[in-house]
Design a protein around this motif. Structure first.
Motif, short mmCIF file in Angstrom:
data_model
loop_
_atom_site.label_atom_id
_atom_site.label_comp_id
_atom_site.label_asym_id
_atom_site.label_seq_id
_atom_site.Cartn_x
_atom_site.Cartn_y
_atom_site.Cartn_z
N GLU A 166 0.85 -1.70 -0.25
CA GLU A 166 -0.12 -0.03 0.18
C GLU A 166 0.88 1.34 0.36
O GLU A 166 1.48 1.72 0.94
CB GLU A 166 -1.29 0.27 1.43
N PRO A 167 1.10 1.90 -1.04
CA PRO A 167 2.34 2.80 -0.93
C PRO A 167 1.87 3.70 -0.02
O PRO A 167 2.07 4.88 -0.03
CB PRO A 167 2.36 2.89 -2.42
N GLU A 168 0.44 4.03 -0.69
CA GLU A 168 -0.14 5.31 -0.27
C GLU A 168 0.13 5.37 1.68
O GLU A 168 -0.40 7.05 2.34
CB GLU A 168 -1.63 5.72 -0.80
N ALA A 169 -0.34 3.85 1.87
CA ALA A 169 0.24 4.26 3.26
C ALA A 169 1.77 4.52 4.16
O ALA A 169 1.25 4.40 5.10
CB ALA A 169 -0.09 3.00 3.96
N VAL A 170 2.43 4.53 3.06
CA VAL A 170 4.17 4.48 4.27
C VAL A 170 4.12 6.26 3.81
O VAL A 170 3.52 6.93 2.98
CB VAL A 170 4.71 4.06 2.35
N PRO A 171 4.16 6.34 5.62
CA PRO A 171 4.99 8.08 5.41
C PRO A 171 5.08 8.39 4.59
O PRO A 171 6.54 8.13 4.15
CB PRO A 171 5.49 7.70 7.21
N ARG A 211 10.88 -1.62 7.68
CA ARG A 211 9.23 -2.18 8.32
C ARG A 211 8.05 -1.05 7.43
O ARG A 211 7.37 -1.72 7.70
CB ARG A 211 9.61 -1.74 9.70
N PRO A 212 8.85 -0.01 7.61
CA PRO A 212 7.79 1.13 7.59
C PRO A 212 6.77 0.67 5.61
O PRO A 212 5.77 0.93 5.47
CB PRO A 212 8.38 2.33 7.29
N TYR A 213 7.53 -0.25 4.97
CA TYR A 213 6.87 -0.39 3.47
C TYR A 213 6.13 -2.07 3.37
O TYR A 213 5.37 -2.19 3.05
CB TYR A 213 8.22 -0.16 2.43
#
Lengths: 456, 225
Positions: A166-171, A211-213
């Motif tokens: 979910e690329p848009e959910a990655v800060p 982790r964030p990705y």
């Protein structure tokens, strides 16, 4: 000042899950781990701190005369900037070589992390200089250089965005936070006099970055995976060319619909008024496709301008390589640049005028770096000057600053740039500090060199 | 009867003895002072009208009574600073004669003005170039003015014969670039050092290295006296 090639985002054309669209930069020449001046400089700064190191001591440890030193560098700052930039170019070469050998982003990053751990263990002085000494230097330019080095790492990590479920959910700042944490850890260990223990912590670094990705569960797998085979890079001897021609950016920014749309829109509306929807709309892509490639507008514009700057540098170096020596190379480059300006007037206006008026500091820095690339090409004249010690430390920067101001004023006043007519005049300005007035006057009469016609 | 000092004498209340024009002028001054600081410290592009009215301690209406917006405000500020700087230069040049001594005296005075007014210098040298069309035009006109004076040096020297037409335009741009760099690095403190550096860039092509250095030394000794 920071190198444009250093800040360039090789990932501007990235596609989900692939490692193919990140060109491998050429290795620096001379190799900073072999060049005696660079080796001496790094070890001295690591021992004494930047402020306490003097040119005479660098020359003595390097085993070169002061004249030989000044033939290459105006002063300590110039030598330091050149050395750090060469080290970073070598670092980028290493990262991109390892990265390109892997099938996808995740394997690429894992292999890179292990190769970087080798690098950190092999060059502890360089790590000390980058993490501690540049931070403590009173010199702003060196601090910027440190920051830009870290940002390159952040951009490599952020290639994961294209592969994230979910690329848009990655800060937006995920990669910057990851690289910041790693840098803090290294800095603290060095400040406390502890061992870096790069290999012992490399899995934790990979986990932090992914982790964030990929999410907690998938990233946790990294903590138990073995070192990938072939992730130690053997270094071949440095390439023989003094000023290697960099690879052209992929995709070609004059063909990629996104970069074309970015320049057109900024020209028409100014940076602040351009919106992501407008870029995607003009480029003919969906917002999902946009999000796969870029975090936001700023990243998109930065990557686009960096791709154009990379193309520009390819043009300059291709023309430069056609000449015998600095004067011929510079002359060929000047006319190739004149062609470039005539063919792409909008691009020149966007880089020189619109970026100057953007609120965004990083874009203004990018403009400045582009000009400083020109200053470094001009300052190659120092190596061939009759008396390098008499050449002012900022001769290249002053010549390029003059040229940049002249072009900016003409654009802001709506005047014709008259690039071909002005080229010999600008060559006069560039040659004068290194070879004197008589040689500079010759430039006013010299015909256009054949090698300046760069075929694309 | 002893007279009270004027400041303590009765004055009419209600209708202020300060005229509306005078009040307006004072308010204008407050805005200009505040905006100069805001533009210099935040950068023109990152500054907002709200930043200016907060710094000036005035209302939005008062700001718009004087200016159409932040661009208009920047225009007014750059024009005023340019006029004040020009006055200083004219006074500094005084009765100096000859192209080089006049250039040195004017440049030295200009740098003293910039050193005394670092925020103003930053606004004119750096921020004006990033502003709206009027501020950009004023910045360009100042560079052209410098280029024009440099060009008159060709009459004072044989060295300048046959130079390319864009030489002075580029040299003036180079002087501005050097000054911008020093401002950005916070190195405007050593006025004499910066003067020597800039004056050498301006004079050396016309006079040669040795004569240029003699002129600079003489100018510094006159300024010191």
């Amino acid at each position: 000042m920071a190198l444009a090639q250093r800040t360039r985002s090789p990932g501007n054309g990235g596609r989900p899950g692939t490692t193919r669209s990140h060109p491998i930069p050429s290795r620096p020449d001379p190799d900073p781990f072999v060049d005696p001046v660079s080796v001496a400089l790094v070890s001295l700064i690591a021992e004494r701190g930047y402020e306490a190191v003097e040119v005479e001591v660098i020359a003595e440890r390097a085993g070169v005369t002061m004249e030989a030193f000044h033939r290459r560098f105006a002063d300590k700052q110039a030598a330091t900037v050149a050395t750090i930039e060469a080290c970073l170019r070598d670092f980028e070469w290493m990262v991109e070589t390892v990265y390109a050998s892997r099938a996808d982003w995740r394997e690429g990053l894992r292999a890179c992390a292990w190769a970087i751990a080798d690098h950190l263990e092999e060059h502890p002085d360089l790590v000390h200089v980058l993490m501690i000494d540049l931070l403590e230097a009173k010199n702003e330019m060196l601090r910027v250089l440190r920051e830009e080095t870290l940002m390159y790492g952040a951009r490599v990590i952020d290639r994961a965005r294209a592969a994230a479920p979910e690329p848009e959910a990655v800060p937006a700042g995920a990669a910057a936070i990851a690289i910041g944490s790693i840098a803090q850890l290294l800095t603290h260990r060095l400040q406390k006099g502890e061992e870096l223990a790069a290999h012992a912590t490399v899995r934790q670094m990979i986990y932090l970055s992914m982790r964030p990705y990929l999410g907690e569960e998938t990233a946790r797998e990294e903590l138990s995976l073995p070192r990938p085979e072939g992730s130690h890079l053997e270094r071949p001897a440095a390439e023989p060319h003094r000023h290697p021609v960099p690879p052209r950016p992929e995709p070609d920014p004059f063909v990629d619909p996104v970069t074309v749309a970015v320049i057109g829109l900024i020209d028409e509306l100014g940076y602040e008024a351009v919106e992501v929807e407008a870029i995607a709309g003009r480029a003919g892509i969906s917002s999902e496709e946009f999000a796969e490639r870029f975090t936001d507008k700023q990243e998109c514009v930065l990557a686009s301008v960096e791709a154009y700057v990379a193309d520009f540098e390819w043009t300059v170096e291709t023309a430069y390589a056609s000449g015998e020596g600095w004067r011929e190379g510079l002359r060929a480059s000047a006319y190739a640049v004149a062609d470039y300006i005539d063919t792409h007037p909008t691009l020149l206006k966007v880089v020189l005028v619109d970026l100057l008026q953007a609120k965004n500091e990083r874009l203004r820095v990018l403009r400045e770096e582009s000009l400083m690339y020109g200053a470094r090409v001009i300052d190659r004249g120092r190596a061939e000057a009759a008396d390098p010690r008499s050449v002012a430390p900022e001769a290249g920067a002053l010549a390029m600053g003059s040229i940049g101001q002249l072009l900016t004023h003409r654009l802001q006043k709506g005047e014709d740039i008259a690039a071909h007519e002005t080229a010999p005049q600008l060559l006069y300005l560039a040659v004068r500090p290194y070879f004197g007035d008589a040689a500079a006057r010759e430039e006013l009469r010299m015909p256009r060199p054949v090698g300046s016609y760069v075929r694309r | 009867v002893a007279r009270l000092p004027q400041a303590l004498q009765n004055v009419p209340v209600g209708r202020s003895r300060v005229s509306r024009e005078e009040l307006g002028e004072r308010q204008f001054e407050r805005i200009v002072t505040a905006a100069t600081e805001v533009f210099a410290k935040r950068g023109f592009q990152a500054s907002t009208v709200e930043n200016i009215i907060d710094a000036a301690g005035i209302g939005v209406g008062s700001f718009y009574a004087h200016f159409d917006g932040k661009e208009d405000c920047l225009d007014a500020i750059t024009q005023r600073i340019a006029a004040e700087a020009r006055e200083s230069v004219v006074a500094g040049v005084g009765t100096e004669e000859g192209w080089a001594p006049r250039l040195c005296a004017g440049l030295h005075e200009l740098l003293i003005f910039a050193g005394d007014n670092p925020l103003a210098a930053r606004v004119v040298l750096l921020e004006a170039q990033t502003g709206g069309p009027k501020a950009v035009a004023l910045h360009a006109a100042l560079v052209d003015e410098v280029a024009g004076y440099l060009r008159s040096g060709r009459e004072a020297s044989d060295l300048g014969r046959g130079w390319p037409p864009a030489f002075e335009e580029a040299t003036a741009g180079g002087l501005v670039w050097l000054a911008q760099e020093r401002l950005l690095r916070g190195e405007m403190g050593d006025i004499d050092g910066l003067f020597a550096e800039l004056a050498e860039v301006a004079l050396e092509p016309y006079l040669g290295v040795d004569a240029a250095r003699r002129e600079i030394k003489a100018a510094l000794s006159r300024a010191g006296a």
